[in-house]
Scaffold this motif. Sequence first.
Motif, PDB file in Angstrom:
ATOM      1  N   THR A  19       0.909  -1.048  -0.266  1.00 27.78           N
ATOM      2  CA  THR A  19      -0.012  -0.050  -0.065  1.00 27.78           C
ATOM      3  C   THR A  19       0.781   1.319   0.003  1.00 27.78           C
ATOM      4  OG1 THR A  19      -1.629  -1.255   1.154  1.00 27.78           O
ATOM      5  CG2 THR A  19      -1.793   1.344   1.022  1.00 27.78           C
ATOM      6  N   TRP A  20       0.838   1.915  -1.068  1.00 26.47           N
ATOM      7  CA  TRP A  20       1.678   3.027  -1.257  1.00 26.47           C
ATOM      8  C   TRP A  20       0.908   4.301  -0.614  1.00 26.47           C
ATOM      9  CZ3 TRP A  20       6.521   2.108  -2.493  1.00 26.47           C
ATOM     10  CH2 TRP A  20       6.833   0.982  -3.068  1.00 26.47           C
ATOM     11  N   PRO A  21       1.875   5.182   0.012  1.00 27.73           N
ATOM     12  CA  PRO A  21       1.154   6.230   0.421  1.00 27.73           C
ATOM     13  C   PRO A  21       0.561   7.372  -0.608  1.00 27.73           C
ATOM     14  CG  PRO A  21       3.432   6.608   0.528  1.00 27.73           C
ATOM     15  CD  PRO A  21       3.207   5.336   0.223  1.00 27.73           C
ATOM     16  N   LYS A  22      -0.432   8.127  -0.212  1.00 29.28           N
ATOM     17  CA  LYS A  22      -0.887   9.125  -1.320  1.00 29.28           C
ATOM     18  C   LYS A  22       0.068  10.458  -1.422  1.00 29.28           C
ATOM     19  CE  LYS A  22      -4.925   7.188  -1.504  1.00 29.28           C
ATOM     20  NZ  LYS A  22      -4.722   5.798  -2.167  1.00 29.28           N
ATOM     21  N   TRP A  23       0.023  11.070  -2.468  1.00 31.40           N
ATOM     22  CA  TRP A  23       1.077  11.986  -3.059  1.00 31.40           C
ATOM     23  C   TRP A  23       1.168  12.977  -1.823  1.00 31.40           C
ATOM     24  CZ3 TRP A  23       5.462  12.581  -4.876  1.00 31.40           C
ATOM     25  CH2 TRP A  23       5.685  13.925  -5.333  1.00 31.40           C
ATOM     26  N   GLY A  24      -0.164  13.532  -1.443  1.00 30.28           N
ATOM     27  CA  GLY A  24      -0.315  14.418  -0.240  1.00 30.28           C
ATOM     28  C   GLY A  24       0.295  14.084   0.972  1.00 30.28           C
ATOM     29  N   ASP A  25       0.237  12.828   1.412  1.00 29.01           N
ATOM     30  CA  ASP A  25       0.500  12.299   2.688  1.00 29.01           C
ATOM     31  C   ASP A  25       2.139  12.125   2.507  1.00 29.01           C
ATOM     32  OD1 ASP A  25      -1.928  11.948   3.558  1.00 29.01           O
ATOM     33  OD2 ASP A  25      -1.986   9.932   3.029  1.00 29.01           O
ATOM     34  N   LEU A  26       2.587  12.052   1.532  1.00 31.97           N
ATOM     35  CA  LEU A  26       4.031  11.864   1.114  1.00 31.97           C
ATOM     36  C   LEU A  26       4.739  13.177   1.273  1.00 31.97           C
ATOM     37  CD1 LEU A  26       6.249  10.091   0.476  1.00 31.97           C
ATOM     38  CD2 LEU A  26       5.866  10.455  -1.966  1.00 31.97           C
ATOM     39  N   GLN A  27       4.000  14.193   0.841  1.00 34.76           N
ATOM     40  CA  GLN A  27       4.718  15.662   0.818  1.00 34.76           C
ATOM     41  C   GLN A  27       4.601  15.888   2.461  1.00 34.76           C
ATOM     42  OE1 GLN A  27       1.829  17.535  -1.961  1.00 34.76           O
ATOM     43  NE2 GLN A  27       3.731  17.689  -3.438  1.00 34.76           N
ATOM     44  N   VAL A  28       3.441  15.833   2.930  1.00 38.23           N
ATOM     45  CA  VAL A  28       3.383  16.611   4.543  1.00 38.23           C
ATOM     46  C   VAL A  28       4.486  15.510   5.377  1.00 38.23           C
ATOM     47  CG1 VAL A  28       2.066  16.445   6.341  1.00 38.23           C
ATOM     48  CG2 VAL A  28       1.117  16.911   4.149  1.00 38.23           C
ATOM     49  N   THR A  29       4.785  14.521   5.010  1.00 38.67           N
ATOM     50  CA  THR A  29       5.651  13.743   5.807  1.00 38.67           C
ATOM     51  C   THR A  29       7.012  14.080   5.473  1.00 38.67           C
ATOM     52  OG1 THR A  29       4.201  11.721   5.607  1.00 38.67           O
ATOM     53  CG2 THR A  29       6.450  11.289   6.288  1.00 38.67           C
ATOM     54  N   THR A  30       7.375  14.213   4.271  1.00 40.18           N
ATOM     55  CA  THR A  30       8.656  14.971   3.795  1.00 40.18           C
ATOM     56  C   THR A  30       8.860  16.331   4.476  1.00 40.18           C
ATOM     57  OG1 THR A  30       8.550  13.617   1.606  1.00 40.18           O
ATOM     58  CG2 THR A  30       9.960  15.573   1.827  1.00 40.18           C
TER      59      THR A  30
END
Length: 62
Positions: A19-30
């Motif tokens: 299950t890959w993270p959504k693009w928005g979640d990935l940006q926030v986490t970064t």
Amino acid sequence: MKKRNFFLEIYDEFVYCITWPKWGDLQVTTIVVSFFSIFLSLFLYGVDVFFIFFIKKLFSLK
């Protein structure tokens, strides 16, 4: 033939089972990780400068 099977199983695992993270979640986490990395590096720099100052004062007593 075993190598081909192995790589096909790896492909199936990556495509269908992870299950890959959504693009928005990935940006926030970064952004969060970057912020805390910068904060921690500045904090450790401050602690290092403080201890250098303290040790210089401690050993320069005359």
